[in-house]
Write a protein that holds these residues in place. Sequence first.
Motif, short mmCIF file in Angstrom:
data_model
loop_
_atom_site.label_atom_id
_atom_site.label_comp_id
_atom_site.label_asym_id
_atom_site.label_seq_id
_atom_site.Cartn_x
_atom_site.Cartn_y
_atom_site.Cartn_z
N GLN A 1 -4.32 -0.15 -40.03
CA GLN A 1 -4.92 0.64 -41.10
C GLN A 1 -4.77 2.14 -40.87
O GLN A 1 -5.33 2.93 -41.63
CB GLN A 1 -6.41 0.29 -41.23
N ILE B 1 -6.99 2.75 -45.87
CA ILE B 1 -5.97 3.28 -44.96
C ILE B 1 -6.35 4.70 -44.57
O ILE B 1 -6.65 5.54 -45.43
CB ILE B 1 -4.58 3.28 -45.63
N SER C 1 3.66 6.04 -29.16
CA SER C 1 3.80 5.74 -30.59
C SER C 1 5.15 6.27 -31.05
O SER C 1 5.78 7.08 -30.36
CB SER C 1 2.67 6.41 -31.39
N HIS D 1 -5.16 8.16 -43.15
CA HIS D 1 -3.98 8.99 -42.94
C HIS D 1 -4.34 10.11 -41.97
O HIS D 1 -5.31 10.83 -42.19
CB HIS D 1 -3.49 9.58 -44.26
N HIS E 1 -2.20 5.43 -40.37
CA HIS E 1 -0.87 6.01 -40.51
C HIS E 1 -0.90 7.36 -39.79
O HIS E 1 -1.57 8.30 -40.23
CB HIS E 1 -0.50 6.19 -41.97
N VAL F 1 1.35 11.81 -40.98
CA VAL F 1 1.69 11.68 -42.40
C VAL F 1 2.33 12.98 -42.90
O VAL F 1 1.92 14.08 -42.54
CB VAL F 1 0.43 11.36 -43.22
#
Length: 438
Positions: A315, A354, A419, A356, A317, A320
């Motif tokens: 969930q 979600i 990541s 961001h 991101h 961004v």
Amino acid sequence: MEASKSSSTEVILEEWNGSSSTKLSRTATITASPSLSIQRSGGRFHHVWRRVLQAFVPEGFPNSVTPDYVPFQVWDSLQGLSTYIRTMLSTQALLSAIGVGEKSATVIGATFQWFLRDLTGMLGGILFTFYQGSNLDSNAKMWRLIADLMNDLGMLMDLVSPLFPSAFVFVVCLGSLSRSFTGVASGATRAALTQHFALQSNAADISAKEGSQETLATMIGMALGMLLARITMGHALAIWFSFLSLTLFHIYANYKAVQCLALTSLNPERSSILLQHFLETGQVLSPEKVSRMEHVLPVWTTSWSSKSAKQIHMQVHLGVRVSSLNHSELMDLLHSAGSHYKKAKYVLVEKQGIVHATLHKDSTSADVLQSFFHALVMAKFTDKNKSLHLESQSWMDKHYEAFIQKLRSSGWKIERLLSPSIVWKAKWICGPLDAKMD
């Protein structure tokens, strides 16, 4: 008098062997009274065995490597042995399809087909690196397993190539393409695992000794492969049975190998597991326990599993691109930057469950890690009718430092989050409107 006292002193010289101060063993005792004598400790076979072993294990073993080094290397060597045996079968089929041994076959034709096969593999390796290169380090276990599965697929293509003479070049190029993914992913993940195993800054030694282990497995595999190819020559059923049996064992050995790994680095999934457990119990799981909970295969392959629903990192991101947000999301981001994240190096915006995360252009690795944990907390609170920003920030202010300290004391590496590369960042300036106009 002094000379007499000095001559009556007995000196005993001991010889010790070992590369680590904690693993030294006495090999000989030398005395000079009444005459020079050497008393050796241990048998000659023991000394020879130690010297041979030093060619295959890192110096200071086992204290110089992590506890999961031995089980991983055992299973990795077994899967490698299976690969080399099957290589003989697939190569035999490939050479037969090219026309080796047939009078009608031409050298230029076989060379051209082999060139197309290699060229396809090279191009595939470049494309795979372009699309997934930055993601290999953060999911080393998963990509390690996928790499060997792709290698199995490539070898299968070589084995079936004689069955499709009209599409031979296409089939072998597919096999080469599949193996090119293997080369890139296996090499990259091996580097990450070598760094994990090294406890005494001995990554180069571990890599060198792994080369010796692989060479030994290759020689044994080649010998067994040639024997198997000789026995099964001309017996299609025996070839397929041997190949498929060895492939099943290869998949099993690879799965057991990556399952043994207890990585101490933080990636999105491990971070999610750790944070959720801390939110529920106030305690931090050990790397060994987390390794049994994280996915080895891609998440979509186990979507039926109940534990996949708990992966809140899906969930979030991270990194961004601001210009990709719509009008309402941009307004939320600007409002958050001016109210909740004036002094932070990141901004979080939640939209339809979600979260961001937009990173500041001056953010450090510690800021990236903090932003991700903050985003996980916010994602965890999305099902509650509360102010997400206020509640998540309150939790971070009260518990984040204690959480990080517990991670460090439990053996986790908290220097950075593994990541995919964050290539999109932003900069926000908060202050009076007239000051910004200046």
